[in-house]
Write a protein that holds these residues in place. Structure first.
Motif, PDB file in Angstrom:
ATOM      1  N   MET A 149       0.701  -1.411   0.121  1.00  0.00           N
ATOM      2  CA  MET A 149      -0.042   0.191   0.135  1.00  0.00           C
ATOM      3  C   MET A 149       1.087   1.368   0.257  1.00  0.00           C
ATOM      4  SD  MET A 149      -1.124  -0.006   3.852  1.00  0.00           S
ATOM      5  CE  MET A 149      -2.277   1.209   3.918  1.00  0.00           C
ATOM      6  N   TRP A 150       0.513   1.772  -0.887  1.00  0.00           N
ATOM      7  CA  TRP A 150       1.435   3.337  -1.007  1.00  0.00           C
ATOM      8  C   TRP A 150       0.088   4.299   0.512  1.00  0.00           C
ATOM      9  CZ3 TRP A 150      -0.643   8.635  -2.148  1.00  0.00           C
ATOM     10  CH2 TRP A 150      -0.229   9.518  -2.493  1.00  0.00           C
ATOM     11  N   ILE A 151       1.575   4.463   1.361  1.00  0.00           N
ATOM     12  CA  ILE A 151       1.363   5.406   1.956  1.00  0.00           C
ATOM     13  C   ILE A 151       1.777   7.318   2.505  1.00  0.00           C
ATOM     14  CG2 ILE A 151       0.912   3.888   4.038  1.00  0.00           C
ATOM     15  CD1 ILE A 151       3.876   4.520   4.947  1.00  0.00           C
ATOM     16  N   GLY A 152       2.077   7.477   0.844  1.00  0.00           N
ATOM     17  CA  GLY A 152       2.515   8.696   0.932  1.00  0.00           C
ATOM     18  C   GLY A 152       3.517   9.469   0.121  1.00  0.00           C
ATOM     19  N   ALA A 153       4.034  10.252  -0.420  1.00  0.00           N
ATOM     20  CA  ALA A 153       5.711  10.309  -0.644  1.00  0.00           C
ATOM     21  C   ALA A 153       6.837  10.427   0.576  1.00  0.00           C
ATOM     22  CB  ALA A 153       5.560  11.783  -1.617  1.00  0.00           C
ATOM     23  N   ARG A 154       8.065  10.102  -0.082  1.00  0.00           N
ATOM     24  CA  ARG A 154       8.851   9.858   0.578  1.00  0.00           C
ATOM     25  C   ARG A 154       9.193  11.582   1.443  1.00  0.00           C
ATOM     26  NH1 ARG A 154      12.989   7.002   2.536  1.00  0.00           N
ATOM     27  NH2 ARG A 154      12.821   5.165   0.748  1.00  0.00           N
ATOM     28  N   GLY A 155       9.231  11.943   2.583  1.00  0.00           N
ATOM     29  CA  GLY A 155       9.600  13.335   3.306  1.00  0.00           C
ATOM     30  C   GLY A 155       8.068  13.784   3.385  1.00  0.00           C
ATOM     31  N   TRP A 156       6.389  13.518   3.667  1.00  0.00           N
ATOM     32  CA  TRP A 156       6.081  13.619   3.833  1.00  0.00           C
ATOM     33  C   TRP A 156       5.749  13.848   4.913  1.00  0.00           C
ATOM     34  CZ3 TRP A 156       1.037  12.227  -0.232  1.00  0.00           C
ATOM     35  CH2 TRP A 156       1.373  13.698  -1.043  1.00  0.00           C
ATOM     36  N   LEU A 157       4.973  14.340   5.774  1.00  0.00           N
ATOM     37  CA  LEU A 157       5.060  14.506   7.344  1.00  0.00           C
ATOM     38  C   LEU A 157       3.733  13.104   7.335  1.00  0.00           C
ATOM     39  CD1 LEU A 157       4.786  16.724  10.220  1.00  0.00           C
ATOM     40  CD2 LEU A 157       2.958  15.325  10.194  1.00  0.00           C
ATOM     41  N   SER A 158       2.909  13.441   6.776  1.00  0.00           N
ATOM     42  CA  SER A 158       1.744  12.863   6.990  1.00  0.00           C
ATOM     43  C   SER A 158       2.165  10.988   6.442  1.00  0.00           C
ATOM     44  CB  SER A 158       0.504  12.965   5.492  1.00  0.00           C
ATOM     45  OG  SER A 158       1.108  12.985   4.297  1.00  0.00           O
ATOM     46  N   THR A 159       2.760  10.964   5.812  1.00  0.00           N
ATOM     47  CA  THR A 159       4.012   9.697   5.485  1.00  0.00           C
ATOM     48  C   THR A 159       3.693   8.759   6.811  1.00  0.00           C
ATOM     49  OG1 THR A 159       4.275  10.319   3.391  1.00  0.00           O
ATOM     50  CG2 THR A 159       5.207   8.183   3.667  1.00  0.00           C
ATOM     51  N   ASP A 160       5.030   9.716   7.773  1.00  0.00           N
ATOM     52  CA  ASP A 160       5.418   8.694   8.850  1.00  0.00           C
ATOM     53  C   ASP A 160       4.071   9.096   9.596  1.00  0.00           C
ATOM     54  OD1 ASP A 160       7.976   9.697   8.131  1.00  0.00           O
ATOM     55  OD2 ASP A 160       8.108  11.131   9.712  1.00  0.00           O
ATOM     56  N   VAL A 161       2.893   9.952   9.677  1.00  0.00           N
ATOM     57  CA  VAL A 161       2.581   9.337  10.537  1.00  0.00           C
ATOM     58  C   VAL A 161       1.165   8.306   9.904  1.00  0.00           C
ATOM     59  CG1 VAL A 161       0.213  10.495  11.692  1.00  0.00           C
ATOM     60  CG2 VAL A 161       1.542  11.733  11.300  1.00  0.00           C
ATOM     61  N   GLU A 162       1.325   8.173   9.050  1.00  0.00           N
ATOM     62  CA  GLU A 162       0.518   6.822   8.118  1.00  0.00           C
ATOM     63  C   GLU A 162       1.605   5.451   8.688  1.00  0.00           C
ATOM     64  OE1 GLU A 162      -2.237   5.887   6.832  1.00  0.00           O
ATOM     65  OE2 GLU A 162      -2.752   7.938   7.650  1.00  0.00           O
ATOM     66  N   ARG A 163       3.174   5.617   8.824  1.00  0.00           N
ATOM     67  CA  ARG A 163       4.070   4.273   9.282  1.00  0.00           C
ATOM     68  C   ARG A 163       3.334   4.690  11.026  1.00  0.00           C
ATOM     69  NH1 ARG A 163       7.690   1.629   6.638  1.00  0.00           N
ATOM     70  NH2 ARG A 163       7.904   2.974   5.006  1.00  0.00           N
ATOM     71  N   ILE A 164       2.795   4.948  12.031  1.00  0.00           N
ATOM     72  CA  ILE A 164       3.108   5.349  12.638  1.00  0.00           C
ATOM     73  C   ILE A 164       1.739   4.608  12.762  1.00  0.00           C
ATOM     74  CG2 ILE A 164       1.931   6.601  15.345  1.00  0.00           C
ATOM     75  CD1 ILE A 164       4.042   8.609  14.306  1.00  0.00           C
TER      76      ILE A 164
END
Length: 317
Positions: A149-164
């Protein structure tokens, strides 16, 4: 929505922004997502046409843009997402007072989405379904037994949140979390729809994907501030282990930000920026024009300003 560039690339962008600031009257920081690119160029085209200013647009992440506005090397950033960047807003707008946020907010959403067919025929309707090995394998495209699943672009803060959130909900064990540029992520959605393949991905609105395809957002427990414990990757190397967010995103929004110094240095520009009032439908149309129709951001902006003369005049009053 939501970029947080780091390291050498971020430094290079900042240096580029500083150099451009000396050459132009204003520097508008441009995000790396379609609607933000369109908005940055519309602001540039409108100010140049209406006030005769020389305006540079420089792509950079939100963290670099905030640092630049604080330092006086960047003047404007068109889409500051909340709650993603509440820590930066607290630091620069509330505590330091060097950045001003427009009072005009665009309501937004963030979460996980699937295609209508995935929702209806495969029964993937809630985030808890992603923990089910049988259902997660629906999204396996490389044969390793785990879904992707795509969780966002590398460097987006939302991507870190989706990993959390993936760790907190438990589907980090059954799904491979992919970080890719948005264009690549959306191309995967296009391909899945065209071939009737199941797909799940990070989604936000307003966004053209909801106009282009039949998309459903997965349900999940409502936002609870007591359960939302997000530590930023930039602040702590142990950010992931220290974070927990087993709930939906807080209701989101975004607004324009500019350096507070503009109010004294260029009051006409500050008044203009306070009145910029894009709505959700316009933001969706911007993204569609750039991402789907492949229009050049600068040319799209020039045409937009030409066809919205009265609107732009209203921003100047």
């Amino acid at each position: 929505m939501k970029t947080l560039l780091r390291g050498v690339c971020a430094t290079a962008v900042l240096v580029g922004g500083i150099l451009q600031a000396h050459a132009a009257d204003l520097v508008v920081a441009m995000p790396n997502w379609p609607s933000g690119q369109a908005a940055a160029n519309i602001i540039k085209a409108a100010l140049e046409k209406s006030l005769g200013l020389e305006v540079d647009v420089a792509e950079m992440g939100t963290l670099i843009a905030f640092s630049g506005m604080d330092a006086g090397t960047v003047d404007v950033y068109p889409e500051v997402w909340r709650p993603n960047f509440d820590p930066l807003i607290q630091k620069y707008a509330t505590d330091r007072g060097t950045i001003h946020l427009s009072s005009h907010d665009v309501s937004a959403t963030q979460g996980l989405c699937v295609t209508q067919k995935t929702y209806d025929e495969h029964g993937v309707r809630d985030v808890v379904d992603l923990k089910d090995p049988a259902k997660s394998r629906l999204f396996d495209t490389d044969g390793d037994g785990k879904g992707e699943m795509w969780i966002g672009a590398r460097g987006w803060l939302s991507t870190d949140v989706e990993r959390i959130r993936a760790k907190s909900y438990g589907y980090a064990e059954t799904m491979t979390l992919l970080e890719m540029p948005e264009e690549v992520g959306m191309s995967a959605v296009d391909a899945a729809v065209a071939t009737d393949k199941p797909i799940v991905f990070y989604c936000y609105s307003p966004h053209h994907v909801f106009q282009l395809h039949q998309i459903k957002q997965l349900s999940e427990p409502a936002f609870d501030p007591a359960k939302w414990k997000v530590v930023l990757q930039a602040d702590d190397p142990l950010w992931l282990s220290k974070s927990d967010a087993p709930v939906a995103w807080k209701p989101s929004s975004f607004s324009l930000a500019y350096a507070s110094s503009l109010s004294k240095r260029m009051p006409a520009v500050a008044r203009f920026l306070d009145k910029v009032d894009f709505n959700a439908d316009e933001v969706t149309a911007m993204g569609y024009a750039l991402e789907v129709e492949r229009q050049d951001p600068a040319k799209f902006a020039e045409q937009w300003v030409a066809t919205h003369e009265e609107r732009v005049k209203g921003w100047l009053q």
